[in-house]
Design an enzyme around this catalytic site. Sequence first.
Site, PDB file in Angstrom:
ATOM      1  N   ALA A  16       0.673  -1.210  -0.001  1.00 37.56           N
ATOM      2  CA  ALA A  16      -0.035  -0.038   0.037  1.00 37.56           C
ATOM      3  C   ALA A  16       0.908   1.304  -0.059  1.00 37.56           C
ATOM      4  O   ALA A  16       0.403   2.395   0.620  1.00 37.56           O
ATOM      5  CB  ALA A  16      -0.869   0.181   0.952  1.00 37.56           C
ATOM      6  N   ARG A  22      -1.663   9.371 -10.426  1.00 38.04           N
ATOM      7  CA  ARG A  22      -2.722   9.667 -11.727  1.00 38.04           C
ATOM      8  C   ARG A  22      -4.214   9.969 -11.121  1.00 38.04           C
ATOM      9  O   ARG A  22      -5.016  10.080 -11.761  1.00 38.04           O
ATOM     10  CB  ARG A  22      -2.916   8.169 -12.407  1.00 38.04           C
ATOM     11  CG  ARG A  22      -1.577   8.380 -13.608  1.00 38.04           C
ATOM     12  CD  ARG A  22      -1.791   6.996 -14.280  1.00 38.04           C
ATOM     13  NE  ARG A  22      -1.210   5.921 -13.738  1.00 38.04           N
ATOM     14  CZ  ARG A  22      -1.007   4.747 -14.404  1.00 38.04           C
ATOM     15  NH1 ARG A  22      -1.971   4.403 -15.591  1.00 38.04           N
ATOM     16  NH2 ARG A  22      -0.595   3.659 -13.658  1.00 38.04           N
ATOM     17  N   GLY A 148       1.910  -8.670 -18.479  1.00 39.05           N
ATOM     18  CA  GLY A 148       2.735  -9.558 -18.182  1.00 39.05           C
ATOM     19  C   GLY A 148       2.056 -10.879 -18.764  1.00 39.05           C
ATOM     20  O   GLY A 148       0.888 -10.712 -18.179  1.00 39.05           O
TER      21      GLY A 148
END
Length: 454
Positions: A16, A22, A148
């Site tokens: 965390a 953003r 990924g």
Amino acid sequence: MTADKSARRCLAVVLAAGEGTRMKSDVPKVLHAIAGRSMLGHVLASVSAAGADAVAVVVGPGREDVAAEARRAVAAAEIFVQTERRGTAHAVLAAREAIARGYDDLLVVFADTPLVEPETFVAMRARLAQGCAVAALGFEAADPTGYGRLLLDGGELVAIREHKDASAHERAVRLCNAGLMALDGTKALALLEAVGADNAQKEFYLTDAVAVARAQGGSAVALVAPETEVMGVNDRVQLAAAAAVWQGRAREKAMREGATLVDPATVWLSHDTRLGRDVIVEQNVVFGPGVTVADGAVIHAFSHLEGAAVGRKAQIGPFARLRPGAKLAEKAKIGNFVEIKNAAVGPGAKINHLSYVGDADVGAESNLGAGVITCNYDGFFKHRTTIGEGAFVGVNVALVAPVDVGAGAYIGTGSVVTKDIETDALFVARPKPVERPGWAKAFRERKAKEKQGG
């Protein structure tokens, strides 16, 4: 579904530490809320339900707000600070002290992935119990670009390849890495410490634990979850998308458990909303945190409830507001444009329209007319109003607290009540009516002449 805690002990490490630039917010990303609970709170609730015996939360420097939220959600949560940002494996090792105590299972989860179900964590733990060293969570991506890839060979996970490093053949794989991982707790520290930083970013990636485990003779597996379950939140658009998924789940659960949502898409539930059997919720109703609704109650359209308990077969709204501390007994009725705050409304009592009742006790079968107000605040302190059973309070009555209205009393329309009223008494307090014939006509003529400059 929960894990058998008596069989295996589990540590959940919750990452965390991200600031979430953003989000464009002064609030850390993981403290942004879905359904009245922070994303961190959702994650901690899920790992706890999956049987985690201990929780370690990794936060960034100076993030006491994140630490406080973690402790609020799980009182025994341990807080570790990631002072440098050198990759996910490095972040997990910030909780080295907790990992070193020794657990059977280690869950590594992200505080910005708030929709993962407890059953998914239980399934990951089950693979560790079967002897796997690593269990990685994946999803079939609608568009795998940038993710990924989980590369399998004969059902075994052999590698997690970042998109930029993947070959054209590997990029065709749609099974993508969700980031969450379970590690054999007895080997976890050795696995994490063996992860290197031989990459362009010189960072320690948790994904390399797969290759390390295989090199050490262990096995790795991939589990698949729905893409919506493992969606991460990086900005407010994704936060809204995650909230929509959560609401869809909660609405379906409520309906399957016996509540009717007339137009489900317009009903907004909180993380702890509890709806009984045969409850009916009409359109455009919002439930804030801390609401319970007993069997057979009806919540009419455009009502807002928070911190309230609604009794069996009570009726609320339309356009009603129940604020924290509102407690409605069986068959109580709260009508349109009525606000209730920190008040207990007795069985069968009616407050039908355009009233404010705060800091009050309203007796059974009493009736409050339109525009009744409890004047509970004197500018410094709150005071309480008590209305006895079967009392009748007329239209536009102001009850100046503290005041007691006796059982069965009648209060005349327009009264201002500043003293206690006896049981079964009639109370009327209004100015003597005055009528002046011709006054209005003379007033208009005088004002018209003034306006013309006469």
